[in-house]
Scaffold this motif. Structure first.
Motif, short mmCIF file in Angstrom:
data_model
loop_
_atom_site.label_atom_id
_atom_site.label_comp_id
_atom_site.label_asym_id
_atom_site.label_seq_id
_atom_site.Cartn_x
_atom_site.Cartn_y
_atom_site.Cartn_z
N ASP A 306 -16.48 -35.37 33.03
CA ASP A 306 -15.35 -35.25 32.09
C ASP A 306 -14.71 -36.62 31.95
O ASP A 306 -13.85 -37.01 32.74
CB ASP A 306 -14.34 -34.22 32.61
N GLN A 307 -15.12 -37.35 30.92
CA GLN A 307 -14.66 -38.73 30.78
C GLN A 307 -13.19 -38.84 30.41
O GLN A 307 -12.57 -39.89 30.57
CB GLN A 307 -15.51 -39.46 29.75
N LYS A 308 -12.57 -37.74 29.93
CA LYS A 308 -11.18 -37.80 29.52
C LYS A 308 -10.23 -37.23 30.58
O LYS A 308 -9.02 -37.26 30.37
CB LYS A 308 -11.00 -37.03 28.21
N ALA A 309 -10.76 -36.75 31.68
CA ALA A 309 -9.90 -36.17 32.72
C ALA A 309 -9.01 -37.25 33.33
O ALA A 309 -9.43 -38.40 33.49
CB ALA A 309 -10.75 -35.52 33.81
N PRO A 310 -7.76 -36.90 33.69
CA PRO A 310 -6.86 -37.88 34.32
C PRO A 310 -7.45 -38.49 35.58
O PRO A 310 -7.28 -39.69 35.84
CB PRO A 310 -5.60 -37.06 34.62
N GLU A 311 -8.18 -37.67 36.35
CA GLU A 311 -8.77 -38.19 37.58
C GLU A 311 -9.82 -39.25 37.27
O GLU A 311 -9.92 -40.28 37.96
CB GLU A 311 -9.43 -37.05 38.39
N THR A 312 -10.61 -39.01 36.23
CA THR A 312 -11.63 -39.99 35.84
C THR A 312 -10.98 -41.30 35.41
O THR A 312 -11.40 -42.39 35.81
CB THR A 312 -12.49 -39.43 34.70
N LEU A 313 -9.95 -41.19 34.58
CA LEU A 313 -9.25 -42.38 34.09
C LEU A 313 -8.61 -43.14 35.24
O LEU A 313 -8.64 -44.37 35.29
CB LEU A 313 -8.21 -41.98 33.06
N SER A 314 -8.03 -42.39 36.20
CA SER A 314 -7.36 -43.03 37.34
C SER A 314 -8.35 -43.81 38.19
O SER A 314 -8.10 -44.96 38.56
CB SER A 314 -6.67 -41.95 38.19
N LEU A 315 -9.48 -43.18 38.50
CA LEU A 315 -10.49 -43.87 39.31
C LEU A 315 -11.08 -45.05 38.54
O LEU A 315 -11.33 -46.12 39.11
CB LEU A 315 -11.59 -42.90 39.72
N GLY A 316 -11.27 -44.88 37.24
CA GLY A 316 -11.78 -45.98 36.42
C GLY A 316 -10.84 -47.17 36.44
O GLY A 316 -11.27 -48.33 36.53
#
Length: 896
Positions: A306-316
């Motif tokens: 899920d590229q738009k998930a907050p967790e993904t964005l945070s880790l990115g």
């Protein structure tokens, strides 16, 4: 078994013969049966195929017999079985056990073919009779081009009777029978907007969800392995996306999405933990570049989930922050090296040096820097600058300690020593000659004697010293006697310097002349100095709370260098001061945390955090930092105190609704062997026949007719033989075999959201209670999802398995452990800045005229920093020399 064409051919021949013989034929004999159309779906290897049949008949008829619950069908009861005509809308299917079922009017009935001729008196089972089914008709179309005849009605075959043949329906039935993703995709590829496409998409969606559930369960099971199977998790996401693209959302799809989301959050936590470990490796200058690579791997997996998930964005963002910092440093390295600023270049990549074995880019940069210094050293050699050559080669060695660099350094140092010795000797000889011209023979000798021992052995120097010895001794003894008369007692540093000068002069003269009369002067002055040092040592060591123990300890070391007569008193005083000196001579710090939460949650966290921090600090910097635990009683208060408090330490669980989920589980049942059943029926019939014959024998015996008795006995004997033979044949066969079957069942799922809030604050204070640096706060508010499953069967075949859900206390303990690591990191960084605070305090004490306080702090600063010629260390050493006559303090490790 007759085929369609042979059966019709024989029937036509028979009718023609009857007509030719002149027999009359009833009109009904030529009545035409209603023609049926059928689609037969049959297994072929691991897949399915179909044929479309026109003029379909079963054993030449469209009439079949209902089994009616009869287990054994014989000639006598076959004709009595209920009959039913096949019609469009019905379907036939032969099950795995061989029984033929008819689906009609919303029910399933066991049937056997019509038009059978039964000869066996003992009868046959419905499955055995189904084996005698003969399908006839004409193949109108087929899915396999090589199919030449109508496939036999074997177990696994299904026949659907239709009003008219329909290829789209045939393809649908074949896909449904196969029940695979590939079969449904093939059908939808041909008929994307077909009449049954909606149903096909729903079935395809179900299969995708099932595939996703299996893949997700396999991933979750792999979490216990050393290397989790992340491909399985991504496969589960692909299956979910495919299911969502095929049909609207449903509870099973939502559950799969929630499970994947939960695992994605867990991956984010792992990725963030890897970032923390990477930052710790950077701060501690240890290996650990792999942690950044791991974090990036987790990020790329999450991008696929899920590229738009907050967790993904945070880790990115966290990964990008570290990679940007890294890349910026390497750009800075290259710019500085190109601009001939190697020291700045090294500083740019210094944090990454421990990663050299893990990150080739670091090793490449180090190789470039190493080559730069080696090249510069060679250029210095060409310019006849051996000292510059040594300096560059040593810098190269500091970058990379290669086998070839050591000999290069040794050769350069030897050349530099020769050059330095030559320059020093030349300068000393010139000064000595100038002093001798001025009749100052004392200075002429001292200038040469100040050279190093190896330089003094050089021929020109040794000759000059020998020539000047007599005049030097004469002048030195005069000066020593004058100093001894002037400084009859030692009351201060000025007196100490005078007495020490006299002591040194007498010692130098004795070394030259070995005049025994000088030994008494040396002993007397040495005792005077030693007594003074011991007195001073007792004074400083006796100050409250160990505030003068560093100065006092060094006075005792100076006393021991004189080989005094009071050596036993000095050792006794050192033994008494050792414990205090061990604490005060280093960066000593006590650590303690108190619990301010007033709650039962996370009990003893403050105590556990204290012990964790103490152990961590000891392991990290045991050579430079002395950690004092709360239960210890050191010889003196530590130089610093880390005082902290646990402000918040709570965790909570929000339990979601319990949802009922469906799955399948594997069970076993015994499948009766048809051959054994047939043999058992033969045995049972033989047993019945035996009973009948035995009854006949009894009747014959009652008649007393010998012939009848003999015949009856013979029949009994034959019947017994048949029973025995039938029993033996049956017993040779396996009665049953286990068969696995999948059955549906329900379990419950409950999503529990764990949250925690842990806040810890601490500050470092000096012995006066003044804070050294700002207060430090560590605040974390983690959130984690655990799915609790109840009622899951161990033999579940859909990949569902119990997931261990922690208790509230276990979750909080896990968070506390993470917080402890962050506190250790922050404390380590704060302690690394303490030497600067110590130097600042020393300068402040010196400015205020607090000589003793300044000396203690300067000595602590020198003990806790690397031995290098820095302006700060030189300033500290000068102060100790000027104030207490402590020469060259800090040039070696403090003696204990």
């Amino acid at each position: 078994m007759a085929s369609s064409s042979s059966f019709l051919g024989k029937a036509s021949f028979c009718v023609a013969a009857i007509v030719l013989l002149g027999f009359s034929v009833p009109a009904f004999a030529f009545a035409k049966q209603p023609e049926l159309s059928a689609i037969e779906v049959y297994p072929i290897g691991d897949s399915q195929a179909y044929v479309q049949i026109s003029g379909f008949a079963l054993n030449g008829k469209i009439e079949v017999h209902l089994c009616g619950g009869v287990q054994t069908i014989s000639k006598s009861n076959y004709s009595k079985l209920p009959k039913i005509d096949l019609a469009a809308g019905m379907s036939l299917e032969r099950k795995k056990d061989g029984v033929l079922l008819l689906s009609h009017e919303g029910k399933l009935d066991c049937i056997v073919p019509g038009n059978l001729k039964l000869e066996k008196a003992e009868g046959e089972t419905p499955a055995e009779l189904a084996e005698r089914a003969d399908l006839s008709g004409q193949i109108a179309s087929k899915s396999v081009s090589t199919t030449e005849s109508i496939p036999r009605l074997t177990p696994g075959v299904k026949i659907v009777l239709v009003p008219t043949l329909n290829t789209e329906l045939a393809e649908f039935l074949m896909a449904d029978r196969a029940g695979t993703i590939a079969s449904w995709r093939a059908y939808l590829g041909k008929y994307p907007a077909g009449q049954r496409s909606g149903e096909a998409k729903t079935s395809l969606s179900v299969l995708y969800v099932q595939d996703g559930q299996v893949a997700l369960a396999a991933y979750q099971a792999s979490l216990k392995a050393p290397q989790p199977d992340y491909d399985k998790l991504q496969k589960a996401k692909f299956s979910l996306d495919s299911a969502m693209a095929s049909a609207p959302s449903n509870p099973a799809m939502d559950a799969l999405a929630q499970g994947i989301k939960q695992e994605a959050r867990a991956l984010n936590s792992k990725g963030q933990s890897e970032i923390v470990l990477y930052e710790k490796a950077l701060a501690n200058r240890t290996s650990g570049y792999s942690h950044l690579l791991n974090a990036e791997d987790f990020y790329h997996i999450m991008l696929n989930l899920d590229q738009k998930a907050p967790e993904t964005l945070s880790l990115g963002d966290a990964c990008k922050k570290q990679t940007d910092f890294r890349d910026e440093r390497f750009v800075n390295f290259q710019e500085n090296l190109t601009a001939n600023r190697p020291d700045q270049a090294y500083e740019a990549i210094k944090p990454f040096v421990p990663f050299a074995q893990e990150y080739p880019r670091v090793q490449k940069a180090l190789d470039a820097l190493y080559s730069y210094h080696v090249d510069q050293g060679k250029k210095d050699a060409e310019k006849n600058d051996p000292q510059g050559e040594v300096s560059e080669f040593k810098k190269a060695e500091a970058v990379e300690s290669t086998p070839e660099i050591k000999p290069m350094i040794e050769a350069a140092e030897e050349q530099a020593k020769i050059s330095a010795d030559s320059a020093a000797v030349t300068m000393a000889l010139n000064k000595s000659r100038g002093a001798e011209d001025d009749k100052d023979y004392f200075k002429a000798y001292e200038v040469l004697y100040a050279l190093t021992p190896s330089q003094r052995k050089m021929a020109p120097v040794a000759e000059r010293l020998e020539a000047l010895q007599e005049r030097y001794v004469s002048e030195a003894l005069k000066r020593a006697a004058e100093l001894q008369r002037t400084y009859t007692s030692i009351k201060n540093v000025s007196d100490e310097r005078g007495v020490q000068s006299a002591y040194n002069l007498y010692s130098n003269c004795y070394a030259i002349t070995e005049n025994p009369n000088l030994k008494e002067h040396i002993r007397s002055l040495g005792d005077d100095l030693s007594d003074y040092y011991l007195t001073q040592a007792k004074h400083f060591v006796g100050l409250s709370s160990g505030t003068g123990v560093n100065v006092g300890w060094y006075y005792m070391l100076k006393a021991l260098q004189l080989t005094p007569s009071n050596v036993s008193d000095i050792h006794a005083e050192m033994n008494a001061a050792k414990a205090a000196h061990d604490v005060r001579s280093r960066l000593s710090i006590s650590a303690s945390f108190s619990d301010q939460t007033l709650t039962t949650e996370g009990a003893n966290f403050a105590e556990r955090l204290t012990n964790f921090l103490a152990t961590g600090l000891e392991n990290h910097s045991s050579d430079t930092v002395k950690v004092v635990r709360p239960n210890e009683s050191p010889g003196a208060p530590p130089n610093f105190a880390l005082i902290g408090e646990v402000v918040q330490n709570t965790a909570s669980i929000t339990a979601g609704d319990k949802n009922t989920k469906s799955s399948m589980y594997r069970t076993q049942h015994e499948l009766i062997n048809p051959e054994w059943s047939a043999a058992d029926r033969v045995y049972q019939n033989a047993s019945i026949s035996l009973t009948t014959e035995q009854q006949g024998l009894v009747g014959a015996q009652a008649s007393h007719k010998k012939k009848e008795i003999a015949e009856a006995r013979r029949r009994v004997d034959d019947a017994e033989k048949k029973v025995e033979a039938a029993r033996d044949k049956r017993d040779l066969l396996q009665k049953s075999s286990p068969e696995e079957t999948g059955l549906p069942y329900n379990y419950t799922e409950q999503v529990n959201r764990f949250t925690a809030t842990v806040e810890v604050r601490f500050v470092i204070k000096n012995t006066t209670g003044t804070a050294v640096g700002p207060p430090i706060q560590v605040l974390v508010k983690p959130e984690k999802i655990y799915t609790k499953l109840e009622g899951v069967k161990e033999s579940d075949t859909m990949g569902v398995h119990d997931v261990e859900v922690p208790t509230n206390a276990a979750f909080l303990a896990e968070v506390d452990t993470d917080v402890s690591g962050q506190v250790l990191k922050q404390a380590t960084e704060a302690i690394a800045g303490l030497p600067a605070a110590v130097l600042k305090a020393a300068d402040s004490n010196a400015a205020e005229g607090d000589d003793q306080g300044a000396a203690e702090q300067y000595m602590l600063y020198l003990n806790s920093t690397e031995n290098a010629e820095t302006p700060e260390r030189k300033r500290a050493q000068k102060y100790l020399l000027d104030t207490y006559n402590f020469q060259s303090y800090g040039e070696s490790a403090p003696q204990t």
